[in-house]
Design an enzyme around this catalytic site. Sequence first.
Site, PDB file in Angstrom:
ATOM      1  N   GLY A   1       0.810  -1.209   0.000  1.00 65.31           N
ATOM      2  CA  GLY A   1       0.000   0.000   0.000  1.00 65.31           C
ATOM      3  C   GLY A   1       0.846   1.264   0.000  1.00 65.31           C
ATOM      4  N   THR A   2       1.906   1.267   0.776  1.00 67.09           N
ATOM      5  CA  THR A   2       2.749   2.461   0.876  1.00 67.09           C
ATOM      6  C   THR A   2       3.324   2.821  -0.487  1.00 67.09           C
ATOM      7  OG1 THR A   2       3.271   1.896   3.160  1.00 67.09           O
ATOM      8  CG2 THR A   2       4.761   3.434   2.056  1.00 67.09           C
TER       9      THR A   2
ATOM     10  N   ASN B   1      -8.310   3.898   8.490  1.00 69.69           N
ATOM     11  CA  ASN B   1      -7.779   2.719   9.178  1.00 69.69           C
ATOM     12  C   ASN B   1      -7.925   2.782  10.692  1.00 69.69           C
ATOM     13  OD1 ASN B   1      -5.808   4.761   8.201  1.00 69.69           O
ATOM     14  ND2 ASN B   1      -4.476   3.775   9.696  1.00 69.69           N
TER      15      ASN B   1
ATOM     16  N   GLN C   1      -8.135  -0.356   3.368  1.00 71.19           N
ATOM     17  CA  GLN C   1      -8.978  -0.928   4.418  1.00 71.19           C
ATOM     18  C   GLN C   1     -10.313  -1.457   3.897  1.00 71.19           C
ATOM     19  OE1 GLN C   1      -8.235  -1.583   7.590  1.00 71.19           O
ATOM     20  NE2 GLN C   1      -6.216  -0.638   7.581  1.00 71.19           N
TER      21      GLN C   1
ATOM     22  N   ALA D   1      -2.335  -6.669  -0.156  1.00 67.50           N
ATOM     23  CA  ALA D   1      -2.825  -8.030   0.105  1.00 67.50           C
ATOM     24  C   ALA D   1      -2.925  -8.388   1.584  1.00 67.50           C
ATOM     25  CB  ALA D   1      -1.917  -9.037  -0.612  1.00 67.50           C
ATOM     26  N   HIS D   2      -2.012  -7.845   2.400  1.00 63.72           N
ATOM     27  CA  HIS D   2      -1.984  -8.353   3.788  1.00 63.72           C
ATOM     28  C   HIS D   2      -3.165  -7.889   4.630  1.00 63.72           C
ATOM     29  CE1 HIS D   2      -0.274  -4.915   6.273  1.00 63.72           C
ATOM     30  NE2 HIS D   2      -0.009  -4.465   5.067  1.00 63.72           N
TER      31      HIS D   2
ATOM     32  N   THR E   1      12.050  -7.132 -10.931  1.00 60.05           N
ATOM     33  CA  THR E   1      11.484  -8.469 -11.148  1.00 60.05           C
ATOM     34  C   THR E   1      10.270  -8.657 -10.245  1.00 60.05           C
ATOM     35  OG1 THR E   1      13.649  -9.303 -11.722  1.00 60.05           O
ATOM     36  CG2 THR E   1      12.008 -10.949 -11.088  1.00 60.05           C
TER      37      THR E   1
ATOM     38  N   CYS F   1       4.222   6.637  18.867  1.00 61.54           N
ATOM     39  CA  CYS F   1       5.398   7.189  19.509  1.00 61.54           C
ATOM     40  C   CYS F   1       6.113   8.109  18.520  1.00 61.54           C
ATOM     41  CB  CYS F   1       6.313   6.069  19.958  1.00 61.54           C
ATOM     42  SG  CYS F   1       7.551   6.636  21.097  1.00 61.54           S
TER      43      CYS F   1
HETATM   44  C1  LIG Z   1      -5.081   3.111   5.005  1.00 59.18           C
HETATM   45  C2  LIG Z   1      -3.738   2.490   4.804  1.00 59.18           C
HETATM   46  N1  LIG Z   1      -2.964   2.894   3.792  1.00 59.18           N
HETATM   47  C3  LIG Z   1      -1.754   2.365   3.566  1.00 59.18           C
HETATM   48  C4  LIG Z   1      -1.241   1.388   4.378  1.00 59.18           C
HETATM   49  C5  LIG Z   1       0.119   0.840   4.086  1.00 59.18           C
HETATM   50  O1  LIG Z   1       0.045  -0.405   3.452  1.00 59.18           O
HETATM   51  P1  LIG Z   1       1.324  -1.376   3.447  1.00 59.18           P
HETATM   52  O2  LIG Z   1       1.498  -1.845   4.855  1.00 59.18           O
HETATM   53  O3  LIG Z   1       0.957  -2.488   2.514  1.00 59.18           O
HETATM   54  O4  LIG Z   1       2.486  -0.594   2.943  1.00 59.18           O
HETATM   55  C6  LIG Z   1      -2.009   0.931   5.464  1.00 59.18           C
HETATM   56  C7  LIG Z   1      -1.467  -0.112   6.366  1.00 59.18           C
HETATM   57  O5  LIG Z   1      -1.391   0.025   7.557  1.00 59.18           O
HETATM   58  C8  LIG Z   1      -3.285   1.502   5.687  1.00 59.18           C
HETATM   59  O6  LIG Z   1      -4.051   1.109   6.699  1.00 59.18           O
END
Ligand SMILES: Cc1ncc(COP(=O)(O)O)c(C=O)c1O
Length: 391
Positions: free
Chosen positions: A77-78, A157, A185, A206-207, A243, A331
């Site tokens: 996601g990041t 989230n 989410q 995916a996670h 890759t 933190c």
């Molecule tokens: C709303 C949201 N965006 C992005 C992310 C980041 O995803 P990833 O952990 O796959 O980089 C998260 C994960 O905590 C999330 O909750």
Amino acid sequence: MSMSTSGKRIYLDHAATTPCLPEVADAMRPYLTDIFGNPSSPHSFGQEAKRALDAARDTVSDQIGADASEIYFTSGGTEADNLALIGVTSALSGKGNHIVTSAIEHHAVLETCEYLHTRGVETTIVPVDEHGLVDPEDVRKAITDRTVLVSVMHANNEIGTIEPLAEISKITREKGVAFHTDAVQTVGAIPVNVDDLGVDLLTLTAHKFYGPKGTGALYVRRGTRISRIIHGGAQERERRPGTENVAGIVGLAKALEISQEGIEERARHISELRDYLIRGLVSRVEDMRLNGHPTKRLPNNVNVAVQYIEGESMLLSLDMMGIAASSGSACTSGALEPSHVLRAIGLPFEIAHGSLRLTLGRSTTKEDLDYVIETLPPIIARLRSMSPLIR
Ligand SMILES: Cc1ncc(COP(=O)(O)O)c(C=O)c1O
């Protein structure tokens, strides 16, 4: 997590991550061992892997109402959020240098805006109301003739609020501005269709839906201009060199496919459990309130503000009782700071500090929640009895 004295272990942190389903791990395994070719290799080993990649792309695009050519696999996601924001603003630098986003976005979006500021891209951050909702009219007002991208998350989230994307997209379409959503989410939790939402770019990972960590995707609507942000080979139609993580991508597709089976019924069932937990806690604990929207919220999200104590101490006590949850603090440079999300919905510092997030999953049972409802109130009573914030 520590094991409780009763030996119970209850995981209520599914917004942080979910376990890989056994079927997903089984689907991935051959691609870690036997089918190991590089999808870019023209020989049969490579082509076998390439076929798996193509099939995964078809599956992912089908599930969100997109075309296979609109899916770019990423490391999660990041990276997908970074690609959307940096990629669109650099492709459109000749047109403008302005992004509109919301105050409750994930750091993957907000920190990327901070970075883009150093590259001359300005950001307008629209506020949210006390439930965490963005007002589409605020987005309209924030758009200027320099705006190239609007980014508003599908659901938050922390507090679970689901944003009115279809209304926002009417405005972005009218204004001719690209619209990105971080749907990390919601994908796999509620039905997500890129045309119904009207988005041009969408992030998923995916996670969060019982697939592997380190694998995600960015959907990019055909015709949306976007540059690559990392440089190298020609993979992912030159937009994301490197890759491909074939096993991870196969796992992502499998997990997404499984998540769509009975999705509405599962969402209904989990939201009933969610409401059972909310009622159970709020009726037993004084000075506790629900954070986030009462109805427009993720089926699995409970986030409560507990006055007079700190979320962190609740977390530790819950962990000792075998319950894994999350707090609303992070933190920052050695000090516990309430999250930007809780501050954005207007919670005073001390109440934001006492917030607790419990996120349910496929394996959550009513018995698990009964245990939480039984365990948490005495923890709160004990912490309050020691709290300097209460007489
Ligand atoms: C709303 C949201 N965006 C992005 C992310 C980041 O995803 P990833 O952990 O796959 O980089 C998260 C994960 O905590 C999330 O909750």
